[in-house]
Design an enzyme around this catalytic site. Sequence first.
Site, PDB file in Angstrom:
ATOM      1  N   ASP A  97      -0.417   9.652  -3.904  1.00 35.37           N
ATOM      2  CA  ASP A  97      -0.957   9.843  -2.547  1.00 35.37           C
ATOM      3  C   ASP A  97      -0.542   8.738  -1.592  1.00 35.37           C
ATOM      4  OD1 ASP A  97      -3.583  10.934  -4.441  1.00 35.37           O
ATOM      5  OD2 ASP A  97      -2.661  12.300  -3.001  1.00 35.37           O
ATOM      6  N   HIS A  99      15.619 -14.315   4.042  1.00 32.68           N
ATOM      7  CA  HIS A  99      16.825 -15.146   4.140  1.00 32.68           C
ATOM      8  C   HIS A  99      16.437 -16.612   4.087  1.00 32.68           C
ATOM      9  CE1 HIS A  99      20.212 -12.505   5.149  1.00 32.68           C
ATOM     10  NE2 HIS A  99      19.372 -11.766   5.851  1.00 32.68           N
ATOM     11  N   THR A 133       1.365 -12.442   7.150  1.00 32.67           N
ATOM     12  CA  THR A 133       2.154 -13.528   6.555  1.00 32.67           C
ATOM     13  C   THR A 133       1.489 -14.133   5.324  1.00 32.67           C
ATOM     14  OG1 THR A 133       1.100 -15.175   7.982  1.00 32.67           O
ATOM     15  CG2 THR A 133       3.098 -14.115   8.814  1.00 32.67           C
TER      16      THR A 133
END
Length: 584
Positions: free
Chosen positions: A85, A117, A168
Site C-alpha cells: 500500500d 555528493h 534533514t
Amino acid sequence: MDAETTYEDAYFDYCPWDFGPRASAAQRDAQTEHQERLAKGGASFGPHCYVSPAAGVFTDVLRLGENSYIAGHAYVTGEVTTGSDCTVNPYATVRGRIVLGDGVRIGAHSSLLGFNHGFAPGLPVHHQPLTRKGITVGDDVWIGSNAVVLDGVTIGDHCVVGAGAVVTKDLPAWSVAAGNPARRLRDRREPAPSRGPSRNGTADGGLGDAAARFADRARTQAAGLLARAWDAEAGRYRDRPGTPATVRAHCDAVEIADLLLGSPPPQLTAAAHAERLRALQDPAEGLVPELAPDGGPGVLPAPAPDGWTDDGAAEYHVLSVGYALDLLGSRFAHPVHAVGRMTAGQLVARLESLPWETRTWSAGAWVDCWATGAHHNLGMGAAAGEPGALEALFGWLGTRVDPWTGMWGRAPSPAAGRLQLVNGFYRLTRGSFAQFGLRLPYPERVVDTVLAHGGDPRWFAAGRQNACNVLDVAHPLWLAGRQTGHRTAEARSWAGEQLAQALRGWRDGAGFGFGPPGEGGSGPGRDPGLQGTEMWLAIIWLLADLVGVADRLGYRPRGVHRPEAARSPAPEFPSHPVPVDNLP
C-alpha cells in the site's frame, strides 16, 4: 500525449489509484507486460501493483509491495524496497537506497534522496565521490507534496511530513513535522491546535451543533410526522398522504419512532404493531408479500423452478419486517422457509444466475435478502439453509470478488460510472459481511472505488443526491473504515460535505424526501415521506460518525441500517471465505 497514447492510458499516469477499478482487460495485459520487462532487470512486484510506463524506473533493485503504485513521471533509481500500500505520486523522485514500510504516501513533486555528493573544497563537485547512508521510512507515513528527505534520515512510523518540508534529521514515530529545515510540531496522537472558530462559529465547521439542532427539531416533530402517514380508516401506514398503504411504510414508521421517540409509533401498542406485521407473512414460504389492494395480506407469485419466489417487494420485506419486529421485541411467526430449504448447490446455482454484469444492484439485493433470511432463521433456532449453504454463500463471494475494486459485478465505464457497482456492493455487504460481522476481502480497494464514485457529479452534486446513492457510499466507507485507515481524511471530507447538505433537507412536519428518482425511476421521489425520512436519519448518523459528531444526534440506528453487526460469527464459522468450486 502522443498519437499512440489514449486518454485512459494517460489518465492512469496521473491517477494510478483508479487503475484497479477502471482499467480494461487490454490495459491490464499491457501493465503485466510492462512489469515483466522491468522484472528482467531485477524488479519484483506484489499483487495488484501498477507502474506507469511514463515513469522513469532505472533501478538496480526494486521490490514493490502489494497494492503499491508508481505514478507517471516519477523518477526512481537505485535500490528501492517498499511494503504494501505504498504510493509514489506523479513527478516524485525516489533515488538511492530507500526502504519504505507499509502504507507510505509520497506526494507529488517530492524527493527522497538516499545518496549525497561530497563537496570538499579541493575538488570540483562533479569529481567528488558519492556517499550512501540510505533513507528508511516506517509504516503509515504521509510525505506531503514538494517535500525533500535527505540521505541518512529515518522517519518513524505514523509520521506526517508537511508539504514543502526539508527533512534533514530523524523523526520519531507519530511526529507531525514541517518547515525548512523540518521540525517536529507535535505528536500526531495529540489534538491539532485550534485555528479558532470557523465561519460557523466552531472548530468542526459547525457540523456538531448543526447535527444537534437538527436532531432536536426532528424529535419534536416525530409524532406529528407519524400521524400524518397513518390512515386511521384503513388502520395502515402509507409513505405520505395520497399514496397507498404499504408494508414498508409500517416498518419505516417503527424505525423512525425508535430513532426519534425511543418507543413504538403511538398509533398502536408494541404488541399490536407486531401482530399486524406477523400476520402478513406467508406461512409456506416465510416471505411477506405487498399488501393487497384492500389492505389485507397479499399473495406471492408462484416459485421459480429452483423453489425461490422472485418478488422484489417480498425480498426487501425480509429486511424491513424482520428488523421492525426486532425493534418491537418480537420476531417472524414462521421461519423464512424459502431460505431454510435451499441447498448449497441450489444457492450457488442461483448466485451464478444473478445479473452481476447488467444489474449489479439487483444481484446484491438478492444476496442481502437471502443472508438476512438466514440471520432471522438462526435467531429462531431454524435452518439458515440446508447444511453448508451459509458457508457456500461466503465461499462463493470470497472467490468471485474483484481484487482491483474490492467489489462484485459490472466493471465501471466512463459512460455508466460506478453507480451499479457501488450500490450493488452496499446491498450485498449489508446483508452478508456487515450483518454477520465478517471482514471485507479488500477494504482498501473498496475505499478507493467508493471515493472515486462519490466524486461523480451526476449523482453527488448539490441537488442531485438521493437517499439510496448517498447511503450506498456512506455505509461502505463506514464499514471499510472499521478495518483500515486508508484515505480516512478524504472519507471524512466527503462525509462532511454530504452531511451539511443532508441536514438542510428536513421539511417541517413532513420529514425528508427520498430525492431525485434513481435509475429506472426507482424511489418515491422528492416529496417527503416515511421512506425518505427513515433512510436519511440513518444516513445522517453514518455521515456524522465518519465526521466524528454522531454523539450530538442522540440516536443510533438499530434496524435495517444499524452500523454494528447483527450477528457475530459462530466459533466454527470461517472468518474468511472458503472456496466452493466442488459443491454438488
